[in-house]
Design a protein around this motif. Structure first.
Motif, PDB file in Angstrom:
ATOM      1  N   ALA A  23      -3.848   6.378  -0.110  1.00  0.00           N
ATOM      2  CA  ALA A  23      -4.359   5.387   0.844  1.00  0.00           C
ATOM      3  C   ALA A  23      -4.196   3.965   0.301  1.00  0.00           C
ATOM      4  O   ALA A  23      -3.846   3.044   1.045  1.00  0.00           O
ATOM      5  CB  ALA A  23      -5.819   5.680   1.174  1.00  0.00           C
ATOM      6  N   GLU A  26      -0.493   2.904   0.515  1.00  0.00           N
ATOM      7  CA  GLU A  26      -0.109   2.524   1.871  1.00  0.00           C
ATOM      8  C   GLU A  26      -0.461   1.071   2.188  1.00  0.00           C
ATOM      9  O   GLU A  26       0.161   0.451   3.044  1.00  0.00           O
ATOM     10  CB  GLU A  26      -0.803   3.432   2.893  1.00  0.00           C
ATOM     11  N   GLN A  27      -1.447   0.537   1.489  1.00  0.00           N
ATOM     12  CA  GLN A  27      -1.882  -0.843   1.713  1.00  0.00           C
ATOM     13  C   GLN A  27      -1.314  -1.815   0.671  1.00  0.00           C
ATOM     14  O   GLN A  27      -1.759  -2.948   0.562  1.00  0.00           O
ATOM     15  CB  GLN A  27      -3.411  -0.916   1.730  1.00  0.00           C
ATOM     16  N   ALA A 126      -8.859  -0.984   5.212  1.00  0.00           N
ATOM     17  CA  ALA A 126      -7.907  -0.122   5.920  1.00  0.00           C
ATOM     18  C   ALA A 126      -7.659   1.158   5.130  1.00  0.00           C
ATOM     19  O   ALA A 126      -7.559   2.248   5.712  1.00  0.00           O
ATOM     20  CB  ALA A 126      -6.601  -0.870   6.168  1.00  0.00           C
ATOM     21  N   ALA A 127      -7.580   1.053   3.812  1.00  0.00           N
ATOM     22  CA  ALA A 127      -7.391   2.247   2.976  1.00  0.00           C
ATOM     23  C   ALA A 127      -8.594   3.188   3.125  1.00  0.00           C
ATOM     24  O   ALA A 127      -8.422   4.398   3.305  1.00  0.00           O
ATOM     25  CB  ALA A 127      -7.194   1.863   1.519  1.00  0.00           C
ATOM     26  N   THR A 130      -8.520   4.896   6.505  1.00  0.00           N
ATOM     27  CA  THR A 130      -7.558   5.997   6.497  1.00  0.00           C
ATOM     28  C   THR A 130      -8.187   7.233   5.858  1.00  0.00           C
ATOM     29  O   THR A 130      -8.057   8.339   6.376  1.00  0.00           O
ATOM     30  CB  THR A 130      -6.275   5.614   5.722  1.00  0.00           C
ATOM     31  N   ARG A 133     -10.776   8.810   8.216  1.00  0.00           N
ATOM     32  CA  ARG A 133     -10.171   9.570   9.329  1.00  0.00           C
ATOM     33  C   ARG A 133      -9.620  10.904   8.861  1.00  0.00           C
ATOM     34  O   ARG A 133      -9.614  11.868   9.611  1.00  0.00           O
ATOM     35  CB  ARG A 133      -9.057   8.747   9.983  1.00  0.00           C
ATOM     36  N   SER A 134      -9.127  10.951   7.623  1.00  0.00           N
ATOM     37  CA  SER A 134      -8.502  12.182   7.149  1.00  0.00           C
ATOM     38  C   SER A 134      -9.522  13.156   6.569  1.00  0.00           C
ATOM     39  O   SER A 134      -9.185  14.289   6.258  1.00  0.00           O
ATOM     40  CB  SER A 134      -7.430  11.862   6.097  1.00  0.00           C
TER      41      SER A 134
END
Length: 135
Positions: A23, A26-27, A126-127, A130, A133-134
């Protein structure tokens, strides 16, 4: 005073560590330092201290372009870098805590630092979103 963002993942510790790494990546964050607190306590203190802290890792997350901007604005901010992200085993999964980069703004009145801190906070948020949500 709150200085971290946090969440609980319904994942075993090792899986949570890998999920956090992904995560953050990704950021735009890389992990430049890693401290295994259980191993450190075992080596520097004793087995009881290691067992007491349990599975606990501190990941030093760094987004190089944000770090560059922050250090250009105030070189002494290096003392607050990288952004530490903790993953530790909890009773009902794994706990994740990330330093709130906006803490830097409380120590600096620089508008440049404020912009960098807000950007870093958005990316860390945002990380964590993510991960949430997962989970």
């Amino acid at each position: 005073m709150t200085y971290t963002h946090h969440l609980t993942l319904d994942q075993p510790y090792a899986q949570a560590v890998e999920s956090v790494r992904a995560a953050l990546s990704e950021q735009g964050f890389g992990i430049i330092t890693e401290i295994d607190m259980r191993a450190t306590f075992a080596k520097k203190l004793d087995a009881d201290a290691a067992e007491e802290i349990g599975d606990y890792i501190i990941l030093g997350a760094c987004n190089p372009s944000l770090a560059r901007q922050a250090l250009a604005a105030e070189p002494q901010l290096g003392a607050l870098l990288p952004c530490n992200v903790i993953v530790r085993a909890g009773g009902d999964g794994s706990l994740v805590e990330a330093m709130d980069p906006r803490v830097m703004v409380q120590l600096s009145d620089s508008d440049q630092v404020r912009v960098v801190a807000e950007d870093a906070d958005t990316r860390l948020g945002a990380a964590l979103a993510t991960l949430s949500r997962s989970a």
